[in-house]
Write a protein that holds these residues in place. Sequence first.
Motif, PDB file in Angstrom:
ATOM      1  N   UNK A  19       2.452  33.655 -29.250  1.00 15.22           N
ATOM      2  CA  UNK A  19       3.133  32.956 -30.330  1.00 15.22           C
ATOM      3  C   UNK A  19       2.350  31.772 -30.854  1.00 15.22           C
ATOM      4  N   UNK A  20       1.715  31.032 -29.942  1.00 14.89           N
ATOM      5  CA  UNK A  20       0.966  29.851 -30.375  1.00 14.89           C
ATOM      6  C   UNK A  20      -0.326  30.232 -31.091  1.00 14.89           C
ATOM      7  N   UNK A  21      -0.955  31.330 -30.685  1.00 13.59           N
ATOM      8  CA  UNK A  21      -2.147  31.772 -31.406  1.00 13.59           C
ATOM      9  C   UNK A  21      -1.817  32.160 -32.843  1.00 13.59           C
ATOM     10  N   UNK A  22      -0.614  32.661 -33.065  1.00 14.37           N
ATOM     11  CA  UNK A  22      -0.218  33.123 -34.402  1.00 14.37           C
ATOM     12  C   UNK A  22       0.735  32.155 -35.107  1.00 14.37           C
ATOM     13  N   UNK A  23       0.961  30.982 -34.527  1.00 10.05           N
ATOM     14  CA  UNK A  23       2.018  30.111 -35.047  1.00 10.05           C
ATOM     15  C   UNK A  23       1.801  29.707 -36.506  1.00 10.05           C
ATOM     16  N   UNK A  24       0.564  29.546 -36.931  1.00  6.88           N
ATOM     17  CA  UNK A  24       0.278  29.117 -38.299  1.00  6.88           C
ATOM     18  C   UNK A  24      -0.228  30.258 -39.181  1.00  6.88           C
ATOM     19  N   UNK A  25       0.049  31.475 -38.785  1.00  2.00           N
ATOM     20  CA  UNK A  25      -0.433  32.609 -39.556  1.00  2.00           C
ATOM     21  C   UNK A  25       0.075  32.577 -41.002  1.00  2.00           C
ATOM     22  N   UNK A  73       6.882  32.960 -43.882  1.00  2.00           N
ATOM     23  CA  UNK A  73       5.867  33.966 -44.190  1.00  2.00           C
ATOM     24  C   UNK A  73       5.245  34.511 -42.903  1.00  2.00           C
ATOM     25  N   UNK A  74       4.935  33.599 -41.991  1.00  2.00           N
ATOM     26  CA  UNK A  74       4.332  34.027 -40.738  1.00  2.00           C
ATOM     27  C   UNK A  74       5.257  34.929 -39.943  1.00  2.00           C
ATOM     28  N   UNK A  75       6.524  34.532 -39.853  1.00  2.00           N
ATOM     29  CA  UNK A  75       7.497  35.332 -39.104  1.00  2.00           C
ATOM     30  C   UNK A  75       7.697  36.710 -39.744  1.00  2.00           C
ATOM     31  N   UNK A  76       7.840  36.747 -41.061  1.00  2.00           N
ATOM     32  CA  UNK A  76       8.091  38.030 -41.728  1.00  2.00           C
ATOM     33  C   UNK A  76       6.910  38.972 -41.596  1.00  2.00           C
ATOM     34  N   UNK A  77       5.693  38.422 -41.450  1.00  2.00           N
ATOM     35  CA  UNK A  77       4.514  39.279 -41.331  1.00  2.00           C
ATOM     36  C   UNK A  77       4.421  39.978 -39.978  1.00  2.00           C
TER      37      UNK A  77
END
Length: 352
Positions: A157-163, A195-199
């Motif tokens: 989750x932290x690696x992708x937190x700012x996706x 946006x990050x969550x929906x992706x």
Amino acid sequence: MKTIPVNELTGGEYLAKPVKLSDNQTLYYEGTCLYMKHIETLVSSDVKEVVIFEPEVLSPHEKQIIKEEIKEDCTSKMHDVMEHYTVNDSGIKEISEAANEIVDDIFTRDEIIDRVYDIRERSSDLYDHSIMVASLSIITALKMNLSRWEIYDIGVGSLLHDMGLRYISVPYQDVNPEEEFDPDSLFEYKKHTLYGFSSVEKETWMSNESKKIILFHHERLDKSGYPFKQVVMPIGVRIVAIADAFDDILCGIGVKRGNVRQALDYIRNGRDILFEGRIVDYFLEFIAAYPVGTTVITNTGDEAVVIEQNEHFTDRPKIKMIMDHNGNIYEGEKVIDLLENEEISIESVRES
């Protein structure tokens, strides 16, 4: 310290002064260890010379959280995902491998939980920021005795937190959105969590805990966060929120870039207001108040440089004296361990 032409750098030198570009933007901060990739950037940026510490000034005991080769491999995976990922693209599963690499490296080093780490302000890209947030979050979770699976979920989750930042059109580096953006731009910026969550919402290999980190990492206990002003949050979200807010300040992601002291003060002052107090306490246990290479002023008015950390004592490092309060340069090697000398303390950091 001495000035040296960039073409004479061999790698391993430490900057004694920041490197600034022609537009006064900071390229590298004081204390940065110059690897070959840094030297190549200096050359391509047409920087002719830099000021470095003399070889004997700095101790080799700067402590890094993860090994450089693991960081480089994870950065490569992060780059591939951030630049090329589309919804339902199986390539995002590389993040699972990256998270496992970091977790495995941290788990296999028994000493890692007791160390004090040197984290510096820096001009950072989104990949470096994500890996740093993951590393800080994983260590915090490890100190809190969370399970291996919980820590893995935090890593993903932290690696992708700012996706979600890759989907917005407004700038996010070294800016203060609340003060600099108009209402429409501020609304757009804050949607990066959505946006990050929906992706990743339909990614079956990711846990709900990891997805919630992406969605809620900007939420705050006092309801000042976003996107939903959520107060009750999973433990992983609460951990990553602290690590992210700290590193945001150091590399200027969604805030004006600041120094370590400012970042620490923000986290400390937000204890039980913005962030859960017990997690803040665990986090502050291993972040050096004065990273190796920091030039400090003591309570006697002397100038010194931090050369090594003392485990468990984040504000009592070992320092090498440089100049006394009268401006006289210290000759020879004069190192003071602040853990052993209670009469001397650090009063301030010399601002570059």
